[in-house]
Design an enzyme around this catalytic site. Structure first.
Site, PDB file in Angstrom:
ATOM      1  N   HIS A 132       0.669  -1.062   0.072  1.00  0.00           N
ATOM      2  CA  HIS A 132      -0.206   0.114   0.215  1.00  0.00           C
ATOM      3  C   HIS A 132       1.154   1.027  -0.290  1.00  0.00           C
ATOM      4  CE1 HIS A 132      -4.285  -2.225   1.172  1.00  0.00           C
ATOM      5  NE2 HIS A 132      -4.112  -1.407   0.269  1.00  0.00           N
TER       6      HIS A 132
ATOM      7  N   ARG B 200      -9.588   5.637  -2.535  1.00  0.00           N
ATOM      8  CA  ARG B 200      -9.454   4.375  -0.937  1.00  0.00           C
ATOM      9  C   ARG B 200      -9.951   5.430   0.281  1.00  0.00           C
ATOM     10  NH1 ARG B 200      -5.325   3.074  -4.443  1.00  0.00           N
ATOM     11  NH2 ARG B 200      -5.726   1.174  -4.512  1.00  0.00           N
TER      12      ARG B 200
ATOM     13  N   ARG C 201     -14.794   3.856  -2.605  1.00  0.00           N
ATOM     14  CA  ARG C 201     -14.556   2.613  -1.950  1.00  0.00           C
ATOM     15  C   ARG C 201     -15.177   2.779  -0.305  1.00  0.00           C
ATOM     16  NH1 ARG C 201      -9.900  -0.844  -2.813  1.00  0.00           N
ATOM     17  NH2 ARG C 201      -9.396   0.516  -1.075  1.00  0.00           N
TER      18      ARG C 201
ATOM     19  N   GLU D 122     -12.273  -8.945  -5.208  1.00  0.00           N
ATOM     20  CA  GLU D 122     -10.639  -9.060  -4.985  1.00  0.00           C
ATOM     21  C   GLU D 122     -10.570 -10.362  -3.769  1.00  0.00           C
ATOM     22  OE1 GLU D 122      -9.419  -5.598  -2.648  1.00  0.00           O
ATOM     23  OE2 GLU D 122     -11.304  -5.530  -1.958  1.00  0.00           O
TER      24      GLU D 122
ATOM     25  N   ASN E 220      -4.961  -6.352  -7.298  1.00  0.00           N
ATOM     26  CA  ASN E 220      -4.067  -6.651  -5.908  1.00  0.00           C
ATOM     27  C   ASN E 220      -4.089  -7.677  -5.301  1.00  0.00           C
ATOM     28  OD1 ASN E 220      -2.693  -3.400  -7.313  1.00  0.00           O
ATOM     29  ND2 ASN E 220      -3.455  -2.957  -5.428  1.00  0.00           N
ATOM     30  N   ASP E 221      -5.326  -7.207  -4.617  1.00  0.00           N
ATOM     31  CA  ASP E 221      -5.502  -8.970  -3.571  1.00  0.00           C
ATOM     32  C   ASP E 221      -6.009  -9.568  -4.842  1.00  0.00           C
ATOM     33  OD1 ASP E 221      -5.462  -7.427  -0.978  1.00  0.00           O
ATOM     34  OD2 ASP E 221      -6.990  -5.910  -1.672  1.00  0.00           O
TER      35      ASP E 221
ATOM     36  N   ARG F 288       1.102  -9.903  -0.802  1.00  0.00           N
ATOM     37  CA  ARG F 288       1.012  -8.198  -1.849  1.00  0.00           C
ATOM     38  C   ARG F 288       2.785  -7.582  -0.910  1.00  0.00           C
ATOM     39  NH1 ARG F 288      -4.019  -5.383  -1.680  1.00  0.00           N
ATOM     40  NH2 ARG F 288      -3.050  -2.871  -1.944  1.00  0.00           N
TER      41      ARG F 288
ATOM     42  N   CYS G  51      -9.387  -1.973 -10.946  1.00  0.00           N
ATOM     43  CA  CYS G  51      -8.909  -0.340 -10.604  1.00  0.00           C
ATOM     44  C   CYS G  51      -7.508  -0.907  -9.379  1.00  0.00           C
ATOM     45  CB  CYS G  51      -9.983   0.159  -9.834  1.00  0.00           C
ATOM     46  SG  CYS G  51     -10.047  -1.360  -7.686  1.00  0.00           S
TER      47      CYS G  51
HETATM   48  C1  PEP Z   1      -6.371  -4.305  -5.475  1.00  0.00           C
HETATM   49  O1  PEP Z   1      -6.820  -4.491  -4.686  1.00  0.00           O
HETATM   50  O2  PEP Z   1      -6.916  -4.160  -6.571  1.00  0.00           O
HETATM   51  C2  PEP Z   1      -7.738  -2.824  -4.526  1.00  0.00           C
HETATM   52  C3  PEP Z   1      -7.261  -1.790  -5.720  1.00  0.00           C
HETATM   53  O3  PEP Z   1      -7.404  -2.230  -3.955  1.00  0.00           O
HETATM   54  P1  PEP Z   1      -6.085  -1.485  -2.643  1.00  0.00           P
HETATM   55  O4  PEP Z   1      -5.047  -1.875  -3.269  1.00  0.00           O
HETATM   56  O5  PEP Z   1      -6.380  -0.831  -1.649  1.00  0.00           O
HETATM   57  O6  PEP Z   1      -6.198  -3.059  -1.434  1.00  0.00           O
HETATM   58 MG    MG Z   2      -7.774  -4.112  -2.296  1.00  0.00          MG
END
Ligand code: PEP
Ligand code: MG
Length: 538
Positions: free
Chosen positions: A187, A290, A326, A424, A445-446, A456, A493
């Site tokens: 993050h 976010r 979100r 996710e 990402n998740d 991650r 996203c």
């Molecule tokens: C993701 O998980 O791809 C996402 C956009 O949310 P975050 O990176 O805030 O977990």
């Molecule tokens: Mg996420």
């Protein structure tokens, strides 16, 4: 990893592109281990000094933040000065307890009392207390005694950095981040990309130095560079600036595929200030706000009015363009003192995202009320993170409807916006047809983290953590196909949308809407432009 011994060059992995040249400043970010108790009088002195340092840090933060935030911070200072609260802690230490243990258990008790209060204001104060608890503990356990003073434009070096520490640093004069460990998918990397702060991770052990050159494109760090290194660095910086300028030239044109199908490119933001990026105005809207980063403000949990003002400002900026906000995605590697549970063995698999919000309807309702009020001000959609089963979406919908009804009963203008989910969790992607969502947004990402069983934020798993793995792509295709069949819009996203090398695959998977970091918008448009004209896109 040492790339060139004579020139003190080090190579790592790029987490955020860009260039920084300035003083080399090392900071520590660890919470540090438990303290070994000394003699009672030493422990008393240690706590006294830690409290003093914490007061100074808070005063510095308050002076920088000003206004309402400063008033909120005064609550923490007042507590540190409250003898009725502090003296019993010193008494416990006098009986032989270690300073950190005595401090933590006294604060934990207070936090529990505040959490149990029926008054929303008192409950919200528990986050302030947890912040205070952690600040004093950090100092007691050997962390820095003062909030880091970072020289303007410095290359900041740390072992790793949690998002909260990143946000404590003033990046307005520029600068860059060099991490000995860290990961491009963490993050903090995402925050750096959103703000255009160059960042290189996994640099390994680094010696001390006075100045540094950080090149986020070639993932190199040069320490105490000589004149020749500086000249070459400035040349690379200039070439990067020119290539960005040519990418920016196509920003005004809408993006389309080789068949002329329109591709919508939206942007991800974490705070209202991210809209100041010069390219943001060329986006087709906001694909992801976010909101959990609102929770890292010095005052802790923001109240309904503060949240409403933030959402309203974003909607006003967007005018008629769509804005997808979100709900809080706290937990995992985004702990929020007083909100997320402590001591979870696997926070990424624990009470995070919507799971946590449903477990804390008192706090969640405040956000839903603010969103329901903002919904009448523009083209708002709301989505929920970390959804696993349809029942969670329905529970959130019911709470939202309740918030709307309460507001209407008070005569306040409000409406229920369109509700969607982040895709996710692999189970959600596989059972996508079961969700009655108005839209879907793939959090790659998740999704990649859970499909590939790779944390991650763990840099050691770098090459395994590949969002282009066929198993991840299969779930993206599945979600995109469901969207096409059902008519529900699907976007992506996660960070792979901001990576030129991933864009051809994402279009091939059937996606026609991507939400990217504002600094990547020009490059992604250029990539799509090249692809539509038959180029390689890279
Ligand atoms: C993701 O998980 O791809 C996402 C956009 O949310 P975050 O990176 O805030 O977990
Ligand atoms: Mg996420």
């Amino acid at each position: 990893m040492r790339a060139d011994v004579a020139g003190l060059s080090f190579r790592g992995r790029t987490a955020s592109i860009g260039f920084a040249r300035g003083p080399f400043v090392r900071i520590s970010a660890s919470q540090n281990s438990v303290r070994v108790a000394g003699e009672p009088e030493d422990e008393v002195l240690a706590l006294r000094e830690a409290i003093e340092s914490a007061s100074e840090q808070i005063a510095e933060l308050a002076a920088a933040a000003g206004g309402e935030a400063a008033q909120i911070l005064e609550f923490q200072v007042a507590l540190l000065e409250d003898e009725d609260f502090i003296d019993p802690i010193f008494a416990t230490i006098g009986e032989g307890a270690a300073a950190d243990k005595a401090w933590a258990s006294a604060l934990d008790e207070q936090i529990a009392d505040y959490n149990a209060a029926s008054d929303e204001y008192l409950q919200a104060r528990s986050a302030d207390l947890a912040d205070l608890r952690d600040r004093v503990l950090r100092i007691l356990r050997g962390g820095e005694k003062h909030a880091p003073k970072i020289a303007g434009g410095a290359v900041v070096c740390a072992e790793d950095l949690p998002p909260s520490r990143f946000l404590e640093i003033d990046w307005s004069p520029g600068g860059g981040l060099a991490l000995l460990r860290g990961s491009p998918t963490s993050h903090v990397a995402m925050l750096a990309r959103a703000r255009g702060i160059p960042m290189v991770v996994q640099l390994g052990a680094l010696p001390d130095a006075a100045t540094a050159l950080l090149d986020g494109e070639s993932a190199t760090l040069e320490l105490d560079p000589g004149a020749e290194q500086i000249t070459l660095f400035e040349r690379r910086r200039e070439a990067h600036r020119k290539s960005r300028a040519s990418a920016r030239a196509i920003l005004r044109r809408p993006a389309a595929t080789w068949r002329g199908e329109r591709i919508r490119l939206l942007i991800n933001i974490q705070r209202v200030e991210d809209l100041d990026h010069a390219d943001a105005q060329y986006a087709d809207g906001i694909g992801l706000m976010r909101t959990e980063f609102l929770l890292s403000a010095p005052g802790g949990m923001p109240d309904e009015e503060t949240q409403y003002r933030a959402y309203d400002e974003v909607l006003r900026w967007a005018d008629k363009k769509p804005v997808t906000i979100r709900t809080f995605d706290a937990g995992g590697d985004k702990p929020v003192a007083g909100f997320t549970p402590e001591g979870e063995a696997n926070p990424f698999l624990g009470l995070r995202g919507l799971r946590l919000c449903l477990a804390r309807p008192d706090l969640f309702k405040v956000q839903l009320r603010a969103l329901a009020r903002a919904a009448v001000r523009g083209n708002l959609k709301v989505m929920f993170p970390m959804v696993t089963v349809p029942a969670e979406l329905e529970a959130a919908r019911a709470l939202f409807a309740e918030a709307v009804a309460d507001l209407q009963a008070q005569g306040i203008a409000t409406m229920l916006p369109e509700l969607g989910i982040m895709v996710e969790v692999p189970a959600a992607a596989m059972a996508i047809g079961d969700f009655k969502a108005s839209f879907f947004s793939i959090g790659s990402n998740d999704l990649a983290q859970y499909v590939l069983a790779c944390d991650r934020s763990n840099g050691a798993l770098g090459t395994l953590m590949d969002p282009l793995h066929p198993a991840v792509l299969e779930l993206i295709v599945r979600t995109a196909e469901h969207g096409r069949r059902s008519g529900a819009p699907v976007s992506l996203c996660g960070d792979m949308a901001s990576e030129p090398r991933c864009v051809p695959q994402l279009l091939y998977c059937g996606l026609r809407e991507l939400s990217v970091n504002a600094p990547s918008l020009a490059q992604i448009k250029q990539t799509i432009d090249r692809l539509s004209r038959g180029g390689s896109g890279g």
